[in-house]
Scaffold this motif. Sequence first.
Motif, PDB file in Angstrom:
ATOM      1  N   LYS A 179       0.859  -1.182   0.000  1.00  0.00           N
ATOM      2  CA  LYS A 179       0.000   0.000   0.000  1.00  0.00           C
ATOM      3  C   LYS A 179       0.900   1.238   0.000  1.00  0.00           C
ATOM      4  O   LYS A 179       1.862   1.304   0.773  1.00  0.00           O
ATOM      5  CB  LYS A 179      -0.893   0.010   1.241  1.00  0.00           C
ATOM      6  CG  LYS A 179      -2.101  -0.893   1.111  1.00  0.00           C
ATOM      7  CD  LYS A 179      -2.990  -0.787   2.300  1.00  0.00           C
ATOM      8  CE  LYS A 179      -4.221  -1.656   2.103  1.00  0.00           C
ATOM      9  NZ  LYS A 179      -5.007  -1.764   3.324  1.00  0.00           N
ATOM     10  N   VAL A 180       0.582   2.183  -0.853  1.00  0.00           N
ATOM     11  CA  VAL A 180       1.388   3.402  -0.958  1.00  0.00           C
ATOM     12  C   VAL A 180       0.470   4.616  -0.800  1.00  0.00           C
ATOM     13  O   VAL A 180      -0.583   4.683  -1.440  1.00  0.00           O
ATOM     14  CB  VAL A 180       2.110   3.461  -2.334  1.00  0.00           C
ATOM     15  CG1 VAL A 180       2.869   4.758  -2.495  1.00  0.00           C
ATOM     16  CG2 VAL A 180       3.036   2.278  -2.508  1.00  0.00           C
ATOM     17  N   ILE A 181       0.878   5.527   0.075  1.00  0.00           N
ATOM     18  CA  ILE A 181       0.082   6.761   0.206  1.00  0.00           C
ATOM     19  C   ILE A 181       0.680   7.810  -0.724  1.00  0.00           C
ATOM     20  O   ILE A 181       1.889   8.063  -0.694  1.00  0.00           O
ATOM     21  CB  ILE A 181       0.078   7.287   1.664  1.00  0.00           C
ATOM     22  CG1 ILE A 181      -0.498   6.228   2.626  1.00  0.00           C
ATOM     23  CG2 ILE A 181      -0.726   8.581   1.765  1.00  0.00           C
ATOM     24  CD1 ILE A 181      -0.469   6.640   4.094  1.00  0.00           C
ATOM     25  N   ILE A 182      -0.164   8.418  -1.538  1.00  0.00           N
ATOM     26  CA  ILE A 182       0.289   9.507  -2.418  1.00  0.00           C
ATOM     27  C   ILE A 182      -0.512  10.754  -2.030  1.00  0.00           C
ATOM     28  O   ILE A 182      -1.745  10.742  -2.071  1.00  0.00           O
ATOM     29  CB  ILE A 182       0.057   9.167  -3.908  1.00  0.00           C
ATOM     30  CG1 ILE A 182       0.860   7.907  -4.285  1.00  0.00           C
ATOM     31  CG2 ILE A 182       0.459  10.331  -4.802  1.00  0.00           C
ATOM     32  CD1 ILE A 182       0.529   7.349  -5.662  1.00  0.00           C
ATOM     33  N   VAL A 183       0.193  11.811  -1.626  1.00  0.00           N
ATOM     34  CA  VAL A 183      -0.499  13.033  -1.205  1.00  0.00           C
ATOM     35  C   VAL A 183      -0.193  14.176  -2.176  1.00  0.00           C
ATOM     36  O   VAL A 183       0.970  14.504  -2.402  1.00  0.00           O
ATOM     37  CB  VAL A 183      -0.067  13.463   0.226  1.00  0.00           C
ATOM     38  CG1 VAL A 183      -0.988  14.550   0.763  1.00  0.00           C
ATOM     39  CG2 VAL A 183      -0.044  12.295   1.180  1.00  0.00           C
ATOM     40  N   GLY A 184      -1.223  14.760  -2.714  1.00  0.00           N
ATOM     41  CA  GLY A 184      -1.064  15.961  -3.557  1.00  0.00           C
ATOM     42  C   GLY A 184      -1.249  17.174  -2.656  1.00  0.00           C
ATOM     43  O   GLY A 184      -2.380  17.513  -2.295  1.00  0.00           O
ATOM     44  N   VAL A 185      -0.136  17.785  -2.275  1.00  0.00           N
ATOM     45  CA  VAL A 185      -0.191  18.896  -1.310  1.00  0.00           C
ATOM     46  C   VAL A 185      -0.383  20.232  -2.044  1.00  0.00           C
ATOM     47  O   VAL A 185       0.293  20.481  -3.043  1.00  0.00           O
ATOM     48  CB  VAL A 185       1.120  18.941  -0.479  1.00  0.00           C
ATOM     49  CG1 VAL A 185       1.081  20.075   0.528  1.00  0.00           C
ATOM     50  CG2 VAL A 185       1.362  17.620   0.218  1.00  0.00           C
ATOM     51  N   GLY A 186      -1.259  21.063  -1.524  1.00  0.00           N
ATOM     52  CA  GLY A 186      -1.431  22.398  -2.111  1.00  0.00           C
ATOM     53  C   GLY A 186      -2.888  22.817  -2.119  1.00  0.00           C
ATOM     54  O   GLY A 186      -3.758  22.114  -1.591  1.00  0.00           O
ATOM     55  N   ASN A 187      -3.123  23.969  -2.729  1.00  0.00           N
ATOM     56  CA  ASN A 187      -4.468  24.540  -2.762  1.00  0.00           C
ATOM     57  C   ASN A 187      -5.266  23.929  -3.914  1.00  0.00           C
ATOM     58  O   ASN A 187      -4.850  23.985  -5.068  1.00  0.00           O
ATOM     59  CB  ASN A 187      -4.361  26.060  -2.935  1.00  0.00           C
ATOM     60  CG  ASN A 187      -5.640  26.755  -2.590  1.00  0.00           C
ATOM     61  OD1 ASN A 187      -6.726  26.275  -2.879  1.00  0.00           O
ATOM     62  ND2 ASN A 187      -5.529  27.909  -1.949  1.00  0.00           N
ATOM     63  N   SER A 188      -6.417  23.384  -3.574  1.00  0.00           N
ATOM     64  CA  SER A 188      -7.254  22.681  -4.572  1.00  0.00           C
ATOM     65  C   SER A 188      -8.176  23.622  -5.347  1.00  0.00           C
ATOM     66  O   SER A 188      -9.104  23.136  -6.003  1.00  0.00           O
ATOM     67  CB  SER A 188      -8.106  21.628  -3.871  1.00  0.00           C
ATOM     68  OG  SER A 188      -7.484  20.386  -3.948  1.00  0.00           O
ATOM     69  N   ILE A 189      -7.927  24.903  -5.278  1.00  0.00           N
ATOM     70  CA  ILE A 189      -8.840  25.837  -5.962  1.00  0.00           C
ATOM     71  C   ILE A 189      -8.894  25.523  -7.471  1.00  0.00           C
ATOM     72  O   ILE A 189      -7.856  25.372  -8.122  1.00  0.00           O
ATOM     73  CB  ILE A 189      -8.473  27.316  -5.679  1.00  0.00           C
ATOM     74  CG1 ILE A 189      -9.611  28.225  -6.135  1.00  0.00           C
ATOM     75  CG2 ILE A 189      -7.129  27.716  -6.275  1.00  0.00           C
ATOM     76  CD1 ILE A 189      -9.559  29.612  -5.565  1.00  0.00           C
ATOM     77  N   GLY A 190     -10.097  25.375  -7.970  1.00  0.00           N
ATOM     78  CA  GLY A 190     -10.286  25.108  -9.399  1.00  0.00           C
ATOM     79  C   GLY A 190      -9.953  23.699  -9.838  1.00  0.00           C
ATOM     80  O   GLY A 190      -9.917  23.410 -11.028  1.00  0.00           O
ATOM     81  N   VAL A 191      -9.686  22.832  -8.865  1.00  0.00           N
ATOM     82  CA  VAL A 191      -9.344  21.442  -9.197  1.00  0.00           C
ATOM     83  C   VAL A 191     -10.363  20.511  -8.534  1.00  0.00           C
ATOM     84  O   VAL A 191     -10.401  20.410  -7.308  1.00  0.00           O
ATOM     85  CB  VAL A 191      -7.904  21.072  -8.733  1.00  0.00           C
ATOM     86  CG1 VAL A 191      -7.555  19.650  -9.151  1.00  0.00           C
ATOM     87  CG2 VAL A 191      -6.881  22.051  -9.260  1.00  0.00           C
ATOM     88  N   GLY A 192     -11.153  19.864  -9.330  1.00  0.00           N
ATOM     89  CA  GLY A 192     -12.130  18.911  -8.799  1.00  0.00           C
ATOM     90  C   GLY A 192     -11.460  17.575  -8.528  1.00  0.00           C
ATOM     91  O   GLY A 192     -10.249  17.479  -8.415  1.00  0.00           O
ATOM     92  N   GLN A 193     -12.271  16.500  -8.464  1.00  0.00           N
ATOM     93  CA  GLN A 193     -11.663  15.190  -8.263  1.00  0.00           C
ATOM     94  C   GLN A 193     -12.479  14.103  -8.986  1.00  0.00           C
ATOM     95  O   GLN A 193     -13.558  14.335  -9.380  1.00  0.00           O
ATOM     96  CB  GLN A 193     -11.542  14.821  -6.777  1.00  0.00           C
ATOM     97  CG  GLN A 193     -12.746  15.119  -5.942  1.00  0.00           C
ATOM     98  CD  GLN A 193     -12.658  16.477  -5.285  1.00  0.00           C
ATOM     99  OE1 GLN A 193     -11.575  16.991  -5.073  1.00  0.00           O
ATOM    100  NE2 GLN A 193     -13.793  17.063  -4.988  1.00  0.00           N
TER     101      GLN A 193
END
Lengths: 147, 378
Positions: B364-378
Motif C-alpha cells: 500500500k502506498v500513500i500519495i499526497v497531492g499537497v497544495g491549494n485545490s482551488i479550481g481542481v475537482g476530483q
Amino acid sequence: MMKVNQLAKHQNHNQSSTATQKISTYLTLIVLIVMALAVAALLLAITAYATDVVAAGVLAIIGLIALVLSGFMLYQFRRQTVQLKIEIPKVMTTIECTKCGGKTIREFQRGDYVYKELEPCQKCPETKQMITAIYKEVKEKEKTYEV
Amino acid sequence: MFTPPNTDQLVPTGGGDLLSQIVSWAFYAIFIIFIFYGQRIQMYIMVREVENSLHKLKYIKDEGRKITIEAIKEIGKPTTDPSPRVDRYLEYFTITPQSMDPAGIVAKLDHLLDVRDYRLKEEVKLMAPSAANDEVQTNNLENTLEAAMALNFIYKVVRHYYIQGKKTLSLYVIMQLQMILPMVMKEAEAYASALKAFAYGQPIGDGAGPLVAAKLMHGYPTRKLPKNCIMATVPLEGRTALIIKAEGPGGNVGKPGDAVEAVIEENEGKIGCLIMIDAGLKLEGEMVGEVAEGVGAAIGGPGVDQYKIEEKLTKYRIPNYAVIVKEDIGDAVSPMRKEINDAVDKVIERVKAVMVERTKEGDKVIIVGVGNSIGVGQ
C-alpha cells in the motif's frame, strides 16, 4: 452614521486620488515648459554661433542638459503609469471529450474547474465533455543568463 | 625675489576661455557638494525609489480591497454594504504561541490555526449570506480575503519603515528597505494577480500537487478524510495507491497532516511508502515546471502538518519520498501556468517509477497531492 462616515471616507479617497492626478498633470506641464525652453535655447545657440561662439556654447550646454533631464522625467512618468496596473492574465480552459478525444480550447468562464463535466460532445452525443486543464499562457520570454 | 603663485597653477580652471572656466568651476562645485552632501543625495534617491514602490503598493492594496468587496457583493449578495466588515477584517492579526518553553507548541499552533480558519469562514458567511451554504464559494471568498489581507500587511510594513527612515533620516533604515524592495514588490504583485484567480476560482500554481492527485484518482470513488481532505483507493503499478488531496474545487489546502495520520492509523502502519507531491520554490535560473525528486515531507505552511506527518512516519518507520514541481512565488499564487499544467504527466511518471523501485508488488502506498485545490475537482 456609519454610512455618513463611509461616504466621507470615499470622498477623501476620491479627493486624494484627484489631487495626485492634479499634481501629476501640473508636473508634466512644468516638464513640457522646460522642454520647450530647452529647444528655444538650442535654437538661440544656433543663431548665436556666427556672432558669439562662447554664448552659443553656453546656450547649447544649458539647452542639451534641460532637454535630456526633461526627457528623462517624462520617461519616468510614463513608466510609473504603465507600472500602476494589475495585469490580469488570460486564462484558458481545455475541454475534451472522453470518448473521441476531441479537444476545444476557450477562455475561462466563472464556475469552470478541472474535471467538471459539461454538455455532451457534438460528435458523440451520449458522452459528456470534461474540462481537463485550466491554465494561463505567459507570452513574454524570461530573460536567460548563459551561466 | 618672491613671486606670488599663479592661481591657475593651484586651481586649474582651463585657461582664459570663459566656457572652459565655467565648466571647470562647475566641476569643482559638484565635487565639493558631493564631498559634503553625497550620502544625503544618495539617501534622497533611495527615498524616492521607496516612495515610488510605496505608491504602487498602495494602489495594489486598494485594488485588492476593491476586488474583494466586488466579489463579496457579486457572489454573496449581501443586504448591507460589506466594506466596513472587510476593512475590519483586513486588520486582523494572529498572535503566535509563546515559544520560551517550546514543548507542546505544535498543538497550540494547530489549535490557533483552527480557530483562525473557523473565524475567517464564519466572517465570510456573514459577509456573503448567499454563499453561506456553498462551501466552494465560501472557500474562494476566504482565499480572496486572505490575499487582500496579505497585501494590506505588506503595504503597512513598508510604509512603517519608510516613515521611520524619513523621520530619523537614517540612511541604513532606508537602505535596508530599498534592498529588499524588489522581492517585496514581486510578492505583492503575485498576491495582486492571485486576487482575481481566487475570486473566479481559477487553479493556481500551488495546485500542482492536487492536480496530480486528481488525475490519478479521477473516476474512482472518494471518501472524506479529517479536515477537508478526500481519499481514493486506486490500483497503480500492481500496488494499492491511497491518494489524498484537499477537497476541491473550492480554495482549500485542507490539513494533510491529519489526513495522513488517519490513513496510516487505519492501516496500522502497514504502508510501503509515502509519496508527497508539492509545488517547490525554484531558484533563479531554473525553469518553471521542472520536476525534481527527493526525500522528506514536501509540505509548506506553518509546519504543523509536516510535524504530524514526520511523527507518524517515524513511529512506523515508513519511508517518505517527495516529488516537486518548480515554480517561483509569483507562479505559486497566480493562475496556473501552462508549464506547470504540462508537468503533471511527468510527475505521474516519476511517482510510478518511485513506486516500482521502492516498494514491492501488493504494497500500500500513500500519495499526497499537497497544495491549494482551488479550481481542481476530483
